[in-house]
Write an enzyme that holds these catalytic residues in place. Sequence first.
Site, PDB file in Angstrom:
ATOM      1  N   LYS A 570     -18.267  89.890 -27.515  1.00 22.44           N
ATOM      2  CA  LYS A 570     -18.711  88.541 -27.881  1.00 22.44           C
ATOM      3  C   LYS A 570     -19.615  88.080 -26.757  1.00 22.44           C
ATOM      4  O   LYS A 570     -19.743  88.764 -25.743  1.00 22.44           O
ATOM      5  CB  LYS A 570     -17.528  87.591 -28.069  1.00 22.44           C
ATOM      6  CG  LYS A 570     -16.469  87.668 -26.952  1.00 22.44           C
ATOM      7  CD  LYS A 570     -15.257  86.800 -27.256  1.00 22.44           C
ATOM      8  CE  LYS A 570     -14.176  87.454 -28.085  1.00 22.44           C
ATOM      9  NZ  LYS A 570     -13.659  86.695 -29.187  1.00 22.44           N
ATOM     10  N   LYS A 685     -12.878  89.823 -38.322  1.00 21.19           N
ATOM     11  CA  LYS A 685     -13.491  91.127 -38.605  1.00 21.19           C
ATOM     12  C   LYS A 685     -12.622  92.261 -38.087  1.00 21.19           C
ATOM     13  O   LYS A 685     -12.448  93.287 -38.747  1.00 21.19           O
ATOM     14  CB  LYS A 685     -14.890  91.202 -37.970  1.00 21.19           C
ATOM     15  CG  LYS A 685     -15.868  90.207 -38.584  1.00 21.19           C
ATOM     16  CD  LYS A 685     -17.152  90.057 -37.766  1.00 21.19           C
ATOM     17  CE  LYS A 685     -17.856  88.762 -38.175  1.00 21.19           C
ATOM     18  NZ  LYS A 685     -18.920  88.373 -37.242  1.00 21.19           N
TER      19      LYS A 685
END
Length: 834
Positions: A570, A685
């Site tokens: 991220k 996800k």
Amino acid sequence: IESQIPLESREIWKKFARKDIKTKEDFEKDFVNHVETSLARSMYNCDNLAAYQASSLAIRDKLIIKWNQTQQTQTMLDQKRVYYMSFEFLMGRAMDNAMINTGLRTPIKESVSELGFSLEDLIEEEPDISIGNGGLGRLAACYLDSFATLNYAAWGYGIRYEYGIFSQKIVNGYQVEYPDYWLTYSNPWEIVRTEIQYPVDFYGYVEEVPVYEGATEKKKVWVGGERVLALAYDFPVPGYGADANVNNLRLWSARPTHEFDFAKFNSGEYQNSVEAQQRAESITAVLYPNDNFDAGKELRLKQQYFWVAASLHDIIRRFKKSKRPWREFPDQVAIQLNDTHPTLCIPELQRVLVDLEGLSWDEAWKIVVRTVGYTNHTVMQEALEKWPLTIFQKLLPRHLEIIYDINFYFLQSVSKKFPGDNNLMTSVSIIEESNPKQVKMANLAVIGSHYVNGVAALHSDLIKLTIFKDLVKVFGGDKFGNVTNGITPRRWLKQANPKLAELISSKLGGDEYLSDLNLLKNLEKYLEDKEFKSKWQEVKTFNKTRLSKLVKDLTGYEIDPTFLFDIQVKRIHEYKRQQMNIFGVIYRYLQLKSCSPEERKKFQPKVSIFAGKAAPGYYMAKRIIKLINNVSQVLNNDPETREYLQCVFIPDYNVSKAEIIIPASDISEHISTAGTEASGTSNMKFVLNAGLLIGTLDGATVEIAREIGEENVFLFGHLSENVDKVRASHLFDVKLPSSLETVFQAIDGDVFGDSHEFKPLLDSIRHHSDFYIVSDDFNSYLEAQRLIDETFKGDHDIWIRKCITSVANMGFFSSDRAVEEYAEMIWNIEPLSK
Ligand code: AZC
């Protein structure tokens, strides 16, 4: 309309109407055609790039046919439309997605191979469309997929940045940024709409003119000082399913106007006119590379107005065709603000209605508020957009006046309801009386819209208690609500993880679950099915091997697919606490070093995988990247420990890499300080791809735990309601737990390179109050890690059951569900009947 065209013409049109691609042969014909004509190449010089382009053009043709039909139907039905205004769209690659959504992947793969190419190679030729920073932009892309799939008349509006998010290289462990000029080989997925160009003005002044010629009553109008053109580029967005609709993403590109050039040209200022031309184009040149941070630069405000003005112009033009009265505008149009970036929609629509269309202020304001909805994505102060009045005044003088008026009427109503409450007035005002004074965009967004939502249940509660507490007092709680984010299972399961998708289809009897994700629940029936579970494991191993190859290619490091893959990918941010993760890795390393070779064998072998970009100006985040890379170098080269612990940093994280990384996880880390991560979407996800989570009770992780069972998530750390208290307890004196002390000693002792480089990172914790409470959560984090090792090393059947149960209960996190909630609760629209 048809009857206006002579019969003979109509017949020719119909006779030669472009046929849809249905068979392999149709595709091959179009492919060859595009190689020979569109690309001006031939069989003899068609390389992978040309083959990718020809395939894309052939598939695009198919989308366009459906796109045309969809648009015609939408116009004919004349129902309400939604406009999703997003400053960012992180689309990733288009070709694979288009093949999957249209159901043509298998025949095209065969065709391409018969033509002498490998489909996988062609897919690799496509650059990512990376015109976004992170979660917010990717969310917009998932929602477009759901709009099209569910058959909503909904468009996205954004900016066609020529440079997307920078590409990241790691040089000596440091992040180095390179421009991402993604349009190098032209972009076969866009259609330039030369017929759609609107003027957009900036600067200038406000003038008072008679309301009509000869009248004594005056009205204000804006006389712009600089004009550019907004040119539309369309991207077809295919829904999932053989006969699905194709919706539109319209992106604006800035161009110079001709009028101005000629004026200068005639006065001999050719050079200046060319410079002005370049200035115009610079508006849409580059995406601001900040995630969850507001930079407050004039060019950015210019981008925002440019995009808002062009989009509203387009929306209003379409509305006017229906010849309805203005009061019906909100029945025909819903505008959703994806964060505060498009908040100028509010004063711009008000300006158009009052100054240009002659509506009264009150009539206009009612229309504005009924039309607009606002989604908030963060509670962090540093991310809330504020514009200095000076910049605003210069760039958008009339809009500033309108904002003042909006504020004036608003504060008047507040003072009526809460007489004498000056603190309240100060807090809810759109203008911050700071030095310099600023426009608070979030307040404007709340005041000018009919509904405000957060992006996960916890976050939506928090905004009511923190940043919007006083606005809740004024408007009442009903104006504020929640729509928990979702992800599209088409890209994030079928496309990213074809093997798992196939295994699931084989059990559930088809692909229906991809458009009705709750059907996954049926997987629970197979918890006792040995063969199924062993196939499940095979899929995971396949995906881990696939990632190992990528890691080898990009870093040179060999990682062993039998290791536990622990992944954190991220944007790099202190609040996301990658620093805590790497401290944990160091702690484990030190433990291993202090063990005998025999004792080491008890450790679960593990590789910690990181990826993510730091904003170029974010000093601390860049230190974190450097530390990870230094640790990686030490660990991977230590012959004593590397059989048990490795660490890699994968450079240039983007959507297409995420598609390879995510399906390979055993564990992924979502370890933000509780209350800081609004939702997170990669958490969804990862679970959908059969990996478990380690996480704090933050954002959507809370709801994931609720859906899949808390026993399937490795939770740790302080709860969001206690964070302030914990923080305050060490405002002046941080006590490090001995575990973290050991880690800091090793870093200070130059075990991972020159410790000076990491001093600011350590000091922010030990000497500067540890804002993100790393010291407070560290031991509980280590304990969760210990539990993971134990579970993973123990009976593997238990681990696999956890994964299957988790996947089976992920239905809630489909972006289809999220979009349906928006449609029902905020937009009041129904899907179009086909
Ligand atoms: C992000 C949030 O940080 C993330 O938690 C959330 O999942 C995502 O939006 C989608 O809602 N916010 C941003 O990216 N915000 C900005 C301004 O960049």
